[in-house]
Enzyme design. Structure first.
Site, PDB file in Angstrom:
ATOM      1  N   GLN A 172       0.931  -1.094  -0.141  1.00 32.06           N
ATOM      2  CA  GLN A 172       0.013  -0.088  -0.127  1.00 32.06           C
ATOM      3  C   GLN A 172       1.023   1.394  -0.108  1.00 32.06           C
ATOM      4  O   GLN A 172       2.123   1.042   0.350  1.00 32.06           O
ATOM      5  CB  GLN A 172      -0.874  -0.134   1.431  1.00 32.06           C
ATOM      6  CG  GLN A 172      -1.986   1.168   1.533  1.00 32.06           C
ATOM      7  CD  GLN A 172      -1.294   2.066   2.349  1.00 32.06           C
ATOM      8  OE1 GLN A 172      -0.318   2.021   2.813  1.00 32.06           O
ATOM      9  NE2 GLN A 172      -1.938   3.376   2.241  1.00 32.06           N
ATOM     10  N   SER A 207       1.824   3.602   1.777  1.00 30.43           N
ATOM     11  CA  SER A 207       2.604   4.096   2.688  1.00 30.43           C
ATOM     12  C   SER A 207       3.733   3.204   3.102  1.00 30.43           C
ATOM     13  O   SER A 207       4.775   3.545   3.802  1.00 30.43           O
ATOM     14  CB  SER A 207       1.816   4.463   4.069  1.00 30.43           C
ATOM     15  OG  SER A 207       1.380   3.107   4.532  1.00 30.43           O
ATOM     16  N   LYS A 208       3.600   2.177   2.374  1.00 27.79           N
ATOM     17  CA  LYS A 208       4.812   1.184   2.825  1.00 27.79           C
ATOM     18  C   LYS A 208       6.054   1.215   2.321  1.00 27.79           C
ATOM     19  O   LYS A 208       6.305   2.225   1.299  1.00 27.79           O
ATOM     20  CB  LYS A 208       4.368  -0.303   2.452  1.00 27.79           C
ATOM     21  CG  LYS A 208       2.709  -0.530   3.190  1.00 27.79           C
ATOM     22  CD  LYS A 208       3.172  -0.787   4.797  1.00 27.79           C
ATOM     23  CE  LYS A 208       1.528  -0.385   5.302  1.00 27.79           C
ATOM     24  NZ  LYS A 208       0.813  -1.740   5.571  1.00 27.79           N
ATOM     25  N   LEU A 209       7.019   0.795   2.549  1.00 27.43           N
ATOM     26  CA  LEU A 209       8.533   0.859   2.042  1.00 27.43           C
ATOM     27  C   LEU A 209       8.684   0.352   0.699  1.00 27.43           C
ATOM     28  O   LEU A 209       9.553   0.844   0.047  1.00 27.43           O
ATOM     29  CB  LEU A 209       9.374   0.321   2.927  1.00 27.43           C
ATOM     30  CG  LEU A 209       9.427   0.548   4.467  1.00 27.43           C
ATOM     31  CD1 LEU A 209      10.364  -0.244   5.411  1.00 27.43           C
ATOM     32  CD2 LEU A 209       9.940   2.165   4.848  1.00 27.43           C
TER      33      LEU A 209
END
Ligand code: PLP
Length: 433
Positions: free
Chosen positions: A199, A201-203
């Site tokens: 998603q 916001s993930k790294l």
């Protein structure tokens, strides 16, 4: 004394933008354009004479996580969903779930018809506590879900041992730790399944996306079909025709990633290690700089078994008395305004999280016992973390020393204005994070 707090109309500490996340690279643009003109936008489109981007990503990510197989999915939630299904978890089963994590960990269990049994966290890491997990096991426990939250890893030695001792599968939700290593082995590879979210916001991200990795060929075969309506990649594909074959050994659904998303993930994977290093370097500078601000510390537990640390969010723990006795919510709100970026307290413990509504779940899936199990969970360590900790999102860690200077200046300003801070509304904001 510096200016008035920005929440009260003063000048904010930072008035320049933070680095954009996700990053828009030229290589990603080219990869997207290639998919656009390829005639195949998803796995279930016709084979065009070259391996699908999704399959290329799956191979690259399996290799990156040191596992044999990777099944990409539409989201972290659907990764957890097919993992639970492949493990045969359903009504009557209990799954141990951390009490301090994103709500999807528990809702995926609820939607499988099983009961999430919420387990308190370890105060050093805020990850699920192995001792509390052991104490929560019952004859109905069917799996243990471990999450590596924010920037710390759960004690994988203890969880691998507990899983073996009890004969319970370990679901390793690594959605917040892409690239982290425990004893020099990638996270996601310790569980019988490792689940990831991609998603925004993930790294590692494609806006939405997810993956399940495993070393188990039989589980992999099920996972493939569960996310592809019972189909799998077939051998010897013919250009212009579908590459998939109808296996139908399990009842599947469509949880497939598009070729566009797979292209973004392949592009992001190339940069992931360097970005993780960049964030870790920033955190080192931040830890040093924070020594000058009494009353707070960075949750950066130095466990030597974590051989590669990653930072999804950096967690700051506050001695609230040093900040006028203000609530963490008031501090997060004031800090967000000073920095021009959203900082948030850690998760509300799941036993009282407003988005975990077992009482409203499909009445054919939930039981009163499930509703009671969630509301009666005892999570004192998670509660204390919610009262005293907030998180800096990882794009703030991509702004180097300049960003650190602003973060430290903003925290110092808040401390210098503790009195004003204490006069602000202290209640929780319903703004999503
Ligand atoms: C983000 C996240 C999820 C859910 O992933 P989505 O892609 O948003 O469905 C699950 N578990 C954890 C620990 C997460 O951080």
């Amino acid at each position: 004394m510096t200016h008035e707090l920005a929440v009260l109309g003063g000048r904010p500490v930072r008035d320049t933008a933070w680095p954009l996340w996700p990053r828009a690279t030229e290589t990603a643009g080219r990869a997207l354009a290639e998919v656009l003109g390829s005639g195949r936008w998803t796995v279930s489109g016709p084979y065009q004479g070259t391996e699908s981007v999704e399959q290329r990503f799956a191979k690259a990510y399996a290799s990156y996580t040191g596992t044999a197989y990777c099944t990409p999915t539409t989201a972290g939630t659907t990764a957890l969903t097919i993992a639970l299904q492949a493990l045969g978890i359903g009504p009557g089963d209990e799954v141990l779930v951390p009490g301090l994590t994103w709500v999807a960990c528990a809702s995926a269990v609820l939607f499988a018809g099983a009961t999430p049994v919420l387990v308190d966290c370890d105060p050093r890491t805020l990850a699920i506590s192995a001792d509390a997990a052991r104490a929560a096991c019952t004859p109905r426990t069917a799996a243990i879900m471990v999450v590596h939250p924010f920037c710390n890893l759960a004690d994988l030695d203890a969880f691998v041992a507990l899983s073996a001792e009890k004969g319970l599968p370990l679901i390793e939700d690594s959605a917040q730790a892409h690239g982290a290593r425990w004893r020099d082995r990638p996270v996601g590879s310790y569980g019988v399944v490792g689940c990831f979210s991609m998603q925004q916001s993930k790294l590692l991200t494609a806006g939405e996306g997810g993956a399940v990795v495993t070393n188990d060929a039989e589980l992999h075969s099920k996972l493939e079909q569960l996310r592809l309506d019972g189909r799998r990649y077939g051998p010897a594909p013919i250009p212009g025709r579908l590459e998939l074959v109808e296996v139908g050994a399990v009842q599947g659904r469509n949880f497939c990633l598009t070729e566009f998303q797979a292209a973004l993930l392949l592009d992001g994977l190339v940069r992931l290690d360097a970005e993780n290093e960049e964030r870790a370097r920033t955190v080192k500078v931040l830890v040093d700089a924070l020594r000058g601000v009494p009353g707070l510390s960075l949750l950066a537990h130095d466990d030597p078994r974590v051989t590669r640390r990653t930072y999804y969010n950096a967690v700051l723990r506050f001695d609230l008395a040093e900040f006028g006795g203000s609530s963490i919510d008031a501090i997060a709100s004031a800090l967000s305004t000073e920095l021009g970026a959203q900082t948030s307290p850690v998760y509300i413990p799941l036993n009282r999280h407003p988005l975990l509504r077992a009482d409203l779940a499909d009445s054919r899936l939930r039981t009163q016992a499930t509703v009671d199990a969630i509301s009666s969970a005892r999570l004192p360590v998670a509660e204390e973390a919610r009262r005293t900790c907030l998180t800096l999102p990882h794009p703030l860690l991509l702004a180097g020393a300049d960003g650190v200077a602003d973060i430290v200046a903003a925290l110092g300003k808040l401390r210098g204005h503790a009195h004003e801070l204490a006069g602000l509304p202290q209640t929780r904001s319903a703004r999503a994070f």
